[in-house]
Design an enzyme around this catalytic site. Structure first.
Site, PDB file in Angstrom:
ATOM      1  N   CYS A 116       3.827  -7.573  -5.248  1.00  0.00           N
ATOM      2  CA  CYS A 116       4.433  -6.240  -5.397  1.00  0.00           C
ATOM      3  C   CYS A 116       5.870  -6.234  -4.891  1.00  0.00           C
ATOM      4  O   CYS A 116       6.773  -5.722  -5.556  1.00  0.00           O
ATOM      5  CB  CYS A 116       3.620  -5.187  -4.664  1.00  0.00           C
ATOM      6  SG  CYS A 116       2.107  -4.773  -5.536  1.00  0.00           S
TER       7      CYS A 116
ATOM      8  N   ARG B 249      -0.155 -14.373   1.599  1.00  0.00           N
ATOM      9  CA  ARG B 249      -1.304 -14.597   2.495  1.00  0.00           C
ATOM     10  C   ARG B 249      -2.476 -15.190   1.728  1.00  0.00           C
ATOM     11  O   ARG B 249      -3.308 -15.905   2.278  1.00  0.00           O
ATOM     12  CB  ARG B 249      -1.690 -13.270   3.152  1.00  0.00           C
ATOM     13  CG  ARG B 249      -2.759 -13.358   4.213  1.00  0.00           C
ATOM     14  CD  ARG B 249      -2.929 -12.036   4.952  1.00  0.00           C
ATOM     15  NE  ARG B 249      -3.105 -10.893   4.075  1.00  0.00           N
ATOM     16  CZ  ARG B 249      -4.262 -10.593   3.475  1.00  0.00           C
ATOM     17  NH1 ARG B 249      -5.322 -11.319   3.652  1.00  0.00           N
ATOM     18  NH2 ARG B 249      -4.335  -9.528   2.695  1.00  0.00           N
TER      19      ARG B 249
ATOM     20  N   HIS C 108       3.342   2.158  -3.764  1.00  0.00           N
ATOM     21  CA  HIS C 108       2.018   1.583  -3.515  1.00  0.00           C
ATOM     22  C   HIS C 108       0.992   2.715  -3.498  1.00  0.00           C
ATOM     23  O   HIS C 108       1.293   3.829  -3.050  1.00  0.00           O
ATOM     24  CB  HIS C 108       1.982   0.850  -2.164  1.00  0.00           C
ATOM     25  CG  HIS C 108       2.233  -0.620  -2.279  1.00  0.00           C
ATOM     26  ND1 HIS C 108       3.315  -1.243  -1.704  1.00  0.00           N
ATOM     27  CD2 HIS C 108       1.537  -1.601  -2.920  1.00  0.00           C
ATOM     28  CE1 HIS C 108       3.264  -2.546  -1.971  1.00  0.00           C
ATOM     29  NE2 HIS C 108       2.193  -2.793  -2.708  1.00  0.00           N
TER      30      HIS C 108
ATOM     31  N   GLU D  53       8.096   3.252  -1.594  1.00  0.00           N
ATOM     32  CA  GLU D  53       8.759   2.161  -0.879  1.00  0.00           C
ATOM     33  C   GLU D  53      10.270   2.384  -0.826  1.00  0.00           C
ATOM     34  O   GLU D  53      10.908   2.685  -1.819  1.00  0.00           O
ATOM     35  CB  GLU D  53       8.462   0.813  -1.566  1.00  0.00           C
ATOM     36  CG  GLU D  53       6.980   0.452  -1.608  1.00  0.00           C
ATOM     37  CD  GLU D  53       6.362   0.211  -0.228  1.00  0.00           C
ATOM     38  OE1 GLU D  53       7.107   0.108   0.767  1.00  0.00           O
ATOM     39  OE2 GLU D  53       5.118   0.135  -0.160  1.00  0.00           O
TER      40      GLU D  53
HETATM   41  N1  PCA Z   1      -0.814  -5.200  -5.085  1.00  0.00           N
HETATM   42  C1  PCA Z   1      -0.341  -6.478  -4.587  1.00  0.00           C
HETATM   43  C2  PCA Z   1       0.065  -7.262  -5.798  1.00  0.00           C
HETATM   44  C3  PCA Z   1      -0.514  -6.535  -6.959  1.00  0.00           C
HETATM   45  C4  PCA Z   1      -0.966  -5.247  -6.429  1.00  0.00           C
HETATM   46  O1  PCA Z   1      -1.425  -4.324  -7.105  1.00  0.00           O
HETATM   47  C5  PCA Z   1       0.775  -6.331  -3.558  1.00  0.00           C
HETATM   48  O2  PCA Z   1       0.826  -5.303  -2.852  1.00  0.00           O
HETATM   49  O3  PCA Z   1       1.599  -7.222  -3.425  1.00  0.00           O
END
Ligand code: PCA
Length: 217
Positions: free
Chosen positions: A146, A93, A169, A83
């Site tokens: 996240c 959401r 991610h 990111e």
């Molecule tokens: N993914 C979610 C929150 C926790 C996770 O592992 C997100 O992308 O916000």
């Protein structure tokens, strides 16, 4: 003087319909690993806005990291997503694991609209690619927990000289994707190889590489 610098590496608890979260499944196996002259401390964060912030603050106080790297599940993505940016908004959401569903509320009132990661994201991208793991630069960490944690980490890095932070991610694990239609996945070993390569680049490089990785979509 501490013997080793420390990396705080975080993963999340399962959320939504999932019973595992690949981020914690991968990150917990890196606890205690040496990355150059750094040592990794892995911590589990709840997938809940308020609780995650509290646990993150406790971990930072305890570990005093000079690198913070958050890791989270992004179901539907097929690559490790480094990111670039976190934004000062919460727009959930679905309810988080504590039942909270903030809509268009700031992470930190009065703080900047966004922060860029101050880790060398392009160098990390190149290192993960060289390790043979599919990877991309992402320009959105979403607006759920996240992004919230990523924003808090980048805010902390902006305030503490010498502290650097970022967020990655990761896709579903194959066992999650097996129960879904057309969902991409990545094996845990591959995720760990990619995260390790990214961390080595983060430790070794202060300045980022000038390397195109933009998108037109
Ligand atoms: N993914 C979610 C929150 C926790 C996770 O592992 C997100 O992308 O916000």
């Amino acid at each position: 003087m501490r013997k080793h610098s420390r990396i705080l590496l975080t993963g999340f608890t399962p959320f939504g319909n999932e019973t595992i979260n690949p981020s914690w499944e991968a990150v917990r196996l890196l606890d205690g690993q040496r990355i150059g002259d750094h040592v990794v401390a892995a911590r589990l964060l709840p997938t809940a806005f308020v609780d995650a912030r509290r646990e993150l603050e406790l971990a930072v106080r305890d570990i005093e990291p000079d690198i913070l790297l958050g890791v989270g599940q992004a179901g539907g993505r097929s690559r490790l997503s480094i990111e670039r940016v976190a934004i000062n908004v919460q727009d959930a959401r679905i309810p988080d694991n504590a039942g909270a569903q903030p809509i268009d509320e700031p992470v930190l009132p009065g703080a900047p609209a966004a922060y860029f990661s101050n880790l060398p994201i392009k160098a990390m991208l190149a290192a993960v690619q060289a390790a043979g793991v599919p990877v991309e630069i992402s320009n959105t960490a979403g607006t759920f927990v996240c992004n919230h944690v990523a924003y808090l980490m980048l805010h902390l890095a902006a305030q503490h000289k010498g502290t650097r932070a970022g967020f990655i991610h990761i896709p579903y694990l194959p066992e999650q994707a097996a129960g879904l239609r057309d969902a991409p996945s990545m094996a845990k070993e591959e995720v760990i190889r990619g995260l390790t390569a990214a961390l080595h680049a983060a430790v070794n490089q202060m300045e980022d590489d000038k390397l195109g990785a933009g998108t037109l979509d």
